[in-house]
Design a protein around this motif. Structure first.
Motif, PDB file in Angstrom:
ATOM      1  N   HIS A  92     -39.755 118.437  25.269  1.00 16.06           N
ATOM      2  CA  HIS A  92     -40.258 119.688  25.851  1.00 16.06           C
ATOM      3  C   HIS A  92     -39.193 120.392  26.686  1.00 16.06           C
ATOM      4  O   HIS A  92     -39.028 121.607  26.628  1.00 16.06           O
TER       5      HIS A  92
ATOM      6  N   GLU B  19     -43.758 121.960  32.888  1.00 13.31           N
ATOM      7  CA  GLU B  19     -43.833 121.382  31.548  1.00 13.31           C
ATOM      8  C   GLU B  19     -44.651 120.101  31.503  1.00 13.31           C
ATOM      9  O   GLU B  19     -45.185 119.736  30.463  1.00 13.31           O
TER      10      GLU B  19
ATOM     11  N   GLU C 269     -45.568 120.639  19.807  1.00 10.66           N
ATOM     12  CA  GLU C 269     -44.733 121.536  20.574  1.00 10.66           C
ATOM     13  C   GLU C 269     -45.069 122.995  20.364  1.00 10.66           C
ATOM     14  O   GLU C 269     -46.098 123.353  19.843  1.00 10.66           O
TER      15      GLU C 269
END
Length: 453
Positions: A125, A195, A84
């Motif tokens: 996310h 994303e 991440e």
């Protein structure tokens, strides 16, 4: 003991090292969320900071207005080695011990629907993409960045963990933004489209990682229909492909969130220099609106074995290495953690002293090192099974003797079976464990928070 917004709390339940000067308190909120509060006296040991962030949100917003958006945009960068985002900042307290927090949610990639694989990772996310209270997609990262902080998150098979660290006096402001991940994330369609590309970028980076390639081979070769037989990572093909097949990705991701992101499946850790009572008041104030839910984890029942036995797969490595990995499936040992049976086996199989398997193979010029045990990754320590792996680093000569080496490994295992477990070996491992617990090395605050969560 309860009260002050909690149904239960205890300052005595945590067993800590005698050299650990931190104070611990476990609390449970009315929504069933369980939190571990940690007072670290070293965070404010120098008393150089005059300000604690228990001021009003209005004060924080005034500070925010003075910060230029362009500054943050220059600093934002995707982390190449983890799953991440990570943002870092510098300031006058950059060398001072920081505050930290982590939230672990009891669901992971095992919960992915077959038709949208990688969804749990994608959901992770999406929680960074703004909330009702803080709608700006960059708000959380921006706040951490300008206050010397960093954040990260990762998705395992049965849990998802979010964590951050920040300059000590800005902990409450960070918690305000962090708590909204678990209360009112926006999950806008336009943010989803962007994303997906971030998830795909991470996957493409992982293609050059031998460990990630090996894990995906293990998933691919597991039995059809097994919980392992999925594409945990997710990429553009698995997510956009699902949409092209008529799957409503936003609907699926909201369903996953509503099913599992509730208090009963959440474990929060907050580490700060403030008194435990202050930390508790912040947690009650900021996390009380997390949706209430039962403390019942998802159950995964499987029939049959994970893999067909006696199979040999050859995987081309990115690095210039020759490694023979032997894998065995053990029953889930979560409830047997005091016995440490897998560690006992790992010690014997990975031993490198005189008379060991390593010594024998090295003497023949076939191996340079051996390691054995159950990895820390969720796939290796799941409620379905423990995966015990023996990794033998081979020489060029050893690469030509793979079947001979496998034969010697099983001869060694047969030899171990002839003698019952030895108390002195267990005691030795126990003493080492006690020493490591008593003199534990200091970890970065956010890593410690994530581990505790």
């Amino acid at each position: 003991m309860g009260g002050n917004g909690c149904v239960w709390s205890s300052d005595e339940i945590v067993i800590k090292s005698p050299n650990d000067k931190r104070l611990y308190r476990v609390i449970e909120l009315e929504n069933r969320l369980c939190a571990l509060l940690v007072h670290d006296p070293e965070i404010y040991a120098d008393d150089s900071s005059k300000t604690l962030e228990n001021n009003t949100e209005e004060d924080e917003e005034t500070f925010d207005d003075e910060y230029e958006d362009d500054e943050y945009e220059d600093e934002e960068e995707d982390d190449e080695n983890d799953t991440e985002k990570e943002v870092k900042g510098k300031g006058i307290f950059s060398q001072t011990k920081k505050a930290a927090a982590a939230m672990c949610v009891g669901m992971g990639s095992f919960c992915d629907p077959v038709e949208a694989q990688g969804l749990a990772h994608f959901l992770e996310h999406m929680l960074f993409m703004g909330s009702t209270e803080f709608p700006d997609e960059n708000e959380y990262d921006s706040y951490l960045s300008k206050h010397g902080g960093s954040s990260n998150a990762y998705t395992e098979t049965e849990h998802t963990c979010y964590h951050f660290e920040i300059k000590r006096e800005f902990l409450k402001g960070a918690l305000m933004r962090f708590s909204q991940f678990f209360i009112s994330p926006l999950m806008k369609v336009e943010a989803m489209e962007r994303e997906v590309l971030a998830v795909d970028s991470e996957f493409n980076q992982a293609l050059q990682n031998d460990a990630c390639r090996l894990q995906q081979l293990q998933c691919h070769t597991s039995q059809l229909g097994h919980a392992f037989n999925k594409f945990f990572w997710g990429n553009k093909k698995s997510l956009i492909g699902a949409m092209e097949k008529g799957i409503n990705l936003q609907e699926q991701i909201m369903k996953l969130y509503m099913n599992y992101y509730q208090g009963g499946l959440m474990k929060l850790v907050v580490i700060g220099g403030e008194p435990l009572d202050t930390l508790q008041s912040w947690v009650v104030e900021l996390f009380a609106n997390v949706r209430k839910g039962p403390q019942i984890k998802p159950q995964f029942t499987v029939e049959g074995t994970i893999w067909k036995a006696c199979k040999l797969f050859r995987l081309e490595a990115v690095k210039d290495v020759h490694i023979l990995d032997l894998t065995w499936t053990l029953p889930c040992l979560h409830q047997e953690y005091l016995k440490k049976s897998e560690d006992y086996l790992a010690h014997l199989l990975g031993h490198e002293g005189r008379g060991s398997l390593h010594s024998f193979l090295k003497g023949r010029g076939w191996a340079t090192s051996i390691s054995a045990g159950v990895g820390d990754e969720g796939m290796h320590r799941s409620s379905i099974a423990y995966i015990f792996v023996m990794s033998i680093h081979l020489t060029d000569s050893g690469l030509e003797k793979i079947f001979d080496i496998i034969g010697f490994v099983y001869q060694y295992i047969k030899l171990l079976r002839q003698v019952s477990p030895q108390k002195w070996i267990f005691k030795e491992l126990q003493d080492i464990g006690n020493m490591e617990f008593r003199f534990a090395e200091e970890q970065p605050q956010d890593d410690y928070a994530a581990e505790l969560a």
